[in-house]
Design an enzyme around this catalytic site. Structure first.
Site, mmCIF file in Angstrom:
data_model
loop_
_atom_site.group_PDB
_atom_site.id
_atom_site.type_symbol
_atom_site.label_atom_id
_atom_site.label_comp_id
_atom_site.label_asym_id
_atom_site.label_seq_id
_atom_site.Cartn_x
_atom_site.Cartn_y
_atom_site.Cartn_z
ATOM 1 N N GLU A 126 28.602 -51.924 -2.255
ATOM 2 C CA GLU A 126 29.948 -51.374 -2.472
ATOM 3 C C GLU A 126 30.688 -51.189 -1.159
ATOM 4 O OE1 GLU A 126 27.105 -50.368 -3.719
ATOM 5 O OE2 GLU A 126 27.293 -49.547 -5.738
ATOM 6 N N CYS A 176 28.478 -44.116 -1.257
ATOM 7 C CA CYS A 176 29.447 -45.111 -1.744
ATOM 8 C C CYS A 176 30.533 -44.454 -2.582
ATOM 9 C CB CYS A 176 28.741 -46.205 -2.536
ATOM 10 S SG CYS A 176 27.806 -47.306 -1.460
HETATM 11 N N1 THU Z 1 22.174 -50.085 -3.119
HETATM 12 C C1 THU Z 1 23.421 -50.628 -3.229
HETATM 13 O O1 THU Z 1 23.738 -51.634 -2.583
HETATM 14 N N2 THU Z 1 24.303 -50.037 -4.057
HETATM 15 C C2 THU Z 1 24.025 -48.987 -4.873
HETATM 16 O O2 THU Z 1 24.886 -48.547 -5.607
HETATM 17 C C3 THU Z 1 22.697 -48.375 -4.850
HETATM 18 C C4 THU Z 1 21.758 -48.910 -3.837
HETATM 19 C C5 THU Z 1 21.198 -50.750 -2.237
HETATM 20 C C6 THU Z 1 20.783 -49.993 -1.025
HETATM 21 C C7 THU Z 1 19.448 -50.632 -0.744
HETATM 22 O O3 THU Z 1 19.630 -51.829 -0.003
HETATM 23 C C8 THU Z 1 18.908 -50.988 -2.109
HETATM 24 O O4 THU Z 1 20.025 -50.991 -2.973
HETATM 25 C C9 THU Z 1 17.871 -50.037 -2.628
HETATM 26 O O5 THU Z 1 18.285 -48.730 -2.563
#
Ligand code: THU
Length: 167
Positions: A83, A123
């Site tokens: 995000e 986020c």
């Molecule tokens: N992550 C995201 O990119 N967006 C989210 O809304 C939740 C978590 C990513 C962070 C990390 O690279 C992986 O997902 C595991 O937490």
């Protein structure tokens, strides 16, 4: 001993509504397409540490689309969520253009991608800043690679009692 006095004025409640669909076939064409693209863009995530591949795609007020995927790092805290990658790209490529809708999906070899996930706290804060800055509510579509889809009409719902520039 302390006596805690309560001069209670009111019992306040924070509630919000969101739409839930059984699967993407129940969405309108534009939303279904955007979600499809979010599902697909998970392939571009760099997530060798968590194996959790997140993809996000936004449609902007000017009709352009901007994607983001999570980008991890051997030094774990350096990694950044899909995000916030998306928001940084959108703000740079199309400054001052509001985001209409963001679809977010994920994929993982380790867990089934059959239910919606929602943005982490950091986020949510970043999304809210974007919404406030562009003065337009951002719709959020959440779903795995299959199954239920949730649609939330503004980021404000995701972060009650938020700290914003108004503070
Ligand atoms: N992550 C995201 O990119 N967006 C989210 O809304 C939740 C978590 C990513 C962070 C990390 O690279 C992986 O997902 C595991 O937490």
């Amino acid at each position: 001993m302390y006596l805690i006095q309560s001069n209670k004025m009111a019992d306040n409640k924070f509630e919000f509504s969101y739409s839930a669909f059984n699967d993407s076939s129940e969405l309108n064409e534009a939303d279904a397409r955007l979600l499809d693209e979010a599902r697909k863009v998970t392939e571009d995530a760099y997530a060798p540490y968590s194996n959790f591949h997140v993809g996000a795609i936004a449609i902007l007020e000017n009709g352009q689309k901007v994607a983001g995927t999570n980008q991890e790092n051997a030094s774990y805290p350096v990694g950044i969520c899909a995000e916030r990658v998306l928001l940084g790209s959108a703000a740079t490529l199309f400054p001052n253009v509001a985001i209409k809708t963001i679809a977010i999906s994920y994929n993982s070899k380790e867990v089934k991608s059959d239910h919606p996930i929602s943005p982490c706290g950091m986020c949510r804060q970043a999304l809210l800043e974007y919404e406030t800055r562009t003065e337009k509510p951002i719709r959020i579509i959440l779903s795995g690679q299959e199954g239920k889809v949730f649609i939330i009409n503004t980021v404000k719902y995701l972060l009650p009692f938020a700290f914003t520039k108004a503070n």
